[in-house]
Write a protein that holds these residues in place. Sequence first.
Motif, PDB file in Angstrom:
ATOM      1  N   ALA A   1      20.734  77.989  50.375  1.00 61.76           N
ATOM      2  CA  ALA A   1      20.474  76.818  49.541  1.00 61.76           C
ATOM      3  C   ALA A   1      20.940  77.073  48.117  1.00 61.76           C
ATOM      4  N   GLU A   2      20.655  78.255  47.631  1.00 64.48           N
ATOM      5  CA  GLU A   2      21.065  78.593  46.274  1.00 64.48           C
ATOM      6  C   GLU A   2      22.586  78.603  46.148  1.00 64.48           C
ATOM      7  N   GLU A   3      23.226  79.177  47.152  1.00 67.83           N
ATOM      8  CA  GLU A   3      24.682  79.271  47.069  1.00 67.83           C
ATOM      9  C   GLU A   3      25.334  77.900  47.120  1.00 67.83           C
ATOM     10  N   VAL A   4      24.791  77.051  47.950  1.00 68.82           N
ATOM     11  CA  VAL A   4      25.361  75.704  48.026  1.00 68.82           C
ATOM     12  C   VAL A   4      25.194  75.002  46.684  1.00 68.82           C
ATOM     13  N   GLY A   5      24.013  75.155  46.113  1.00 67.09           N
ATOM     14  CA  GLY A   5      23.791  74.561  44.795  1.00 67.09           C
ATOM     15  C   GLY A   5      24.791  75.065  43.783  1.00 67.09           C
ATOM     16  N   GLY A   6      25.023  76.371  43.823  1.00 67.92           N
ATOM     17  CA  GLY A   6      25.995  76.962  42.898  1.00 67.92           C
ATOM     18  C   GLY A   6      27.388  76.408  43.122  1.00 67.92           C
ATOM     19  N   ALA A   7      27.745  76.234  44.395  1.00 69.59           N
ATOM     20  CA  ALA A   7      29.080  75.728  44.709  1.00 69.59           C
ATOM     21  C   ALA A   7      29.266  74.321  44.170  1.00 69.59           C
ATOM     22  N   ILE A   8      28.215  73.544  44.300  1.00 72.98           N
ATOM     23  CA  ILE A   8      28.332  72.162  43.823  1.00 72.98           C
ATOM     24  C   ILE A   8      28.471  72.145  42.312  1.00 72.98           C
TER      25      ILE A   8
END
Lengths: 780, 275
Positions: A682-689
Amino acid sequence: MTSANNSNSSSFFPPRAQRSYANVAAGTAQTSPFNTLAAAGGNAGGANTFVNTATGTAANTSGHTELPTQRELYDRYTAEQEAAQHTASHIPSQLSEQAARQRSKSEAQSMEIDGRDNAAWKRPVSSWSADFGRLDGRMGCLVHDEHPAFFTPSYLRSSRHVQRLQLAWDEHMSELREEAQRNPPPPPKQPSLSTSSSNVNLNKMHAQHIHRPPVQDVIERLPPLSEEDKTHPLPSRWSEGDHMNGLEVLADGSEVRFTGVTKSQDEAASVRADHHMPKEVGLYYFEVTVLSRGKDGLIGIGFSGRKVNLNRLPGWEADSWAYHGDDGFSFACTASGKAYGPRYSSQDVIGCGVNFRTGNAFFTKNGVYLGVAFSNIKADKIFPSVGIKKPGEHLRVNFGRYPFVFDIDRMMREEQSIVEREIARTDLSNLHPPDDEKALIHNLIGQYLAHEGYVETAKAFGKDVHEQQQSLSNAPQPFDSQDSEDDIHALNRQKIRRSILDGDIDLALKYINTFYPRVLEEDRNKDIHFRLKCRKFIEMMRRCHELSAVTSSPTTVTKSVASLDSNGHVDNDDDEPADTQMELDDQLHREASRGLEPPGANDDVDMDASQELPRKASFMKHQDLLNQVYLYGAELRKAYINDHRPQVQKMLTDCFALMAYRDPMESVVGGLLDPSGRVGIAEEVGGAILGMIAFFPSYLMERKVIYEKMDADVLHSEPRQTALRRVRKTLRADRGAAGRDGDEDRRRGGFCERKGGLFEALNKSNYLRRGMRIGRLPMD
Amino acid sequence: MECELSPPWASPWALSDNPFDNTHQRFFAYVAGVGRTNIAWRERKADLKGISSDINWVIMDYLVSEGYPGAAEKFAQETNLCRPTDIESIRERVRIRNAIHSGKIEEAIGMINEIDPEILDLNPQLHFQLLQLQLIEIIRTVLDKQSSQQNIPAQDFLPAIQFATEQLSPRAPTDPRYLTALEETMALMIYTPEKMPAEFKKLLDVKLREKVAADTNRAILESRGERAEAKIRSLVRARAWAEVQAREAKVDVLHMPLSIGLDAVDEANGDAVMT
């Protein structure tokens, strides 16, 4: 007093070592009867216990090992010192520690003699050495010389630098271990005839030490670590290469002895440690025991730069500092010394410390602080160094592997509290003007909450802060929630985050492709996409498992089956852009027809996404579900079969391994099923966005296409025309900006989202604000 | 899910109380770097791995100890953190804080004594400050009533003088600071608001209320055996200290002024260098 100590042949350990050694002793209790005894003695108090324990441990110890005369002498001597300095209440535990140490010491010696390692006996030094011992045993001591067991000097236990070093060391060790597993260790090396004979010649007195000839070292030495400059390891031993000829390094680099002949008055032999004192520790300290001063010995203990000549005593040369034993003078880069402390001789323990904060250096003699010897030490890299020049001189160094005589721990604590007080006094007004401490903290928190997508918290926090401020003023104002504009991205991200945390990867993918199309297709986000897909597989397995395990709760099953069925294919992603486009059109259409009605609490895209899902209420059999999982797994494998990166393949293997187990939860890969794994993704996806938003201009161009394809309908009514004009205007502005700002790479490197959420003042990023304005236009 | 709010000490990278550690660096590096895409940042990110939950803890710690119950509750929900043990006790402190902020000192003292009568007994200085504030509030009401130029009739100040005699003057001899404070407060009655010297005027500033409220909060936390200061405060101070140190040492790697992650960084610079 003295004779009593001698008859017990006891020695001392400084009180600061109590805790660690008590632990250590307890840790080895199961392997060592002596340590059990010692630990028991350490826990008891009083003079009687002291005597009993002392005799008991001494008898046991001497019954098992023959201590070398010199060590005994040293121990006796230091015991006298100790008796003079410490109260009797300390002594029992000291004794127990001493017993433990004597055991480990003598064991270490015997180990060296027969060339075998023994994990159990190495443990008393510290907990990591157990590892080391195992490793050593398996690897046939291949890298022993270059990988002395990691140790943390007592005063550096809380040093983050040392923690980092240890972590790096652990990693290195595990690499080596893997290496060793892959390549079985070669048979142990036989020392060559010439070297062993030289050992015999040189070490008649110290046959227990195996002198490692330099040649062997060169072979065994690993290539120098490239990051050595970065990591700054602690000095651990005297350097084998960095010493004069007349000087001999013994006992795994912990002792030096003078064996040469001095031709002239000035000539001497010095040695430096293997590493310089790392500045990062703040305070560095080591101790040297004069095992033997020889006749008319001349000993210098101190530190020097890397390039200082080693044919003179430290202190006499430029860039070197030392405290000399013959006259008690201190020498700072010059041959004329200043009266500093007492002379020292055989059996004295001389400590040398450098305080990097103040730039001072000090010495201690037998645990007594002698005051600041040098100040303003500006040298960049200084190495612990000793110099000797008369035959028979023999020194032993303690770089922290064993407890120190001087209470350096206390000095470290004092030093820390000085810094703590300094920090507490720090004025915050200049840190981020015009904010005071409170405003600054609120800004930080607000930014963090908004950034991480904790929208509800951000709102509640804003409300709380507002209430707090209102309580101060006489004219209360209603809380003005500034949500809408800035929160849109945060809200979207929160939805994505929430669905991942709930394990509904399909929904998350849907959201991502709707709100932020093509984020996952970016090259640098491929890995995240992959992990999301793997997670989806894992979640499917989870449901499968739940289905087989909990047949009595049909509600969860139905739900999970339904959402599973909705989006079970990898290639589904490819259809998404089209969907997204439609949805956006749809959305815009609806928004436009709704006029200026404020956006409702429930999001349209959300509704669409869920309504499109075919709701299967039917109960799917476990077997069918497994088939689904299998199909999805096969697709997953096909998609990534050509990706040969080990971490990708390992992840896939681990995932598929789940299918092999009857009860995957209990299997070795069961950890994958744990919901806690969702958080990281979840954190990584947030970062990617966020990263995507960061180089918004190019991203924007893609969205522009979508806008330009908008239905002609939209153009009809007046508000819609205005809306479209606004879109176009902003887009043009953006294009212009993009042209001005130069190539995209620079923008990539540039800064991105700086949003304060609640704190409008923080919203200074133009890109972001532009982006948001456009991004949320359809919602107006 | 309720449980004790305890620090996530488990990892070797965790926040510690050691001033030599660089938690504040990592904290600010994280805050400054969120959302960055360049490579240098990504490399750093490896070092910052797992700090997110640490930051969550720091923030929760602040929300709890400084009294933001609504935010604390929501935060617990959104981060899957444990709920702070006792939201009600936070609200209690908030009520006291608000009472002090709005000048209802008597009310506040009553509430403090309700929580634990020992708090004020053990902190005589705080008790004195509260009483002093109460006297100031009594005087303030009189001053506010008589906003015009005319002199205030002396009998209007009677309640204030009575309060000072009964409550404050017995305490004043115990500490010279009390005496000075009392004298200064009494001087408020002599001047009209317009002619008041700045040193007395600051007594009427609401900042004093804030300070006393903060002190009270700290005392209540201490009485419960909790940390009196939120971790983030020491982190921020450590960060400020580091900057001062860096300036003194003239470390040239650092761009001035150092970013603490709250502002956008000039794009030409690209990368803000964190200490």
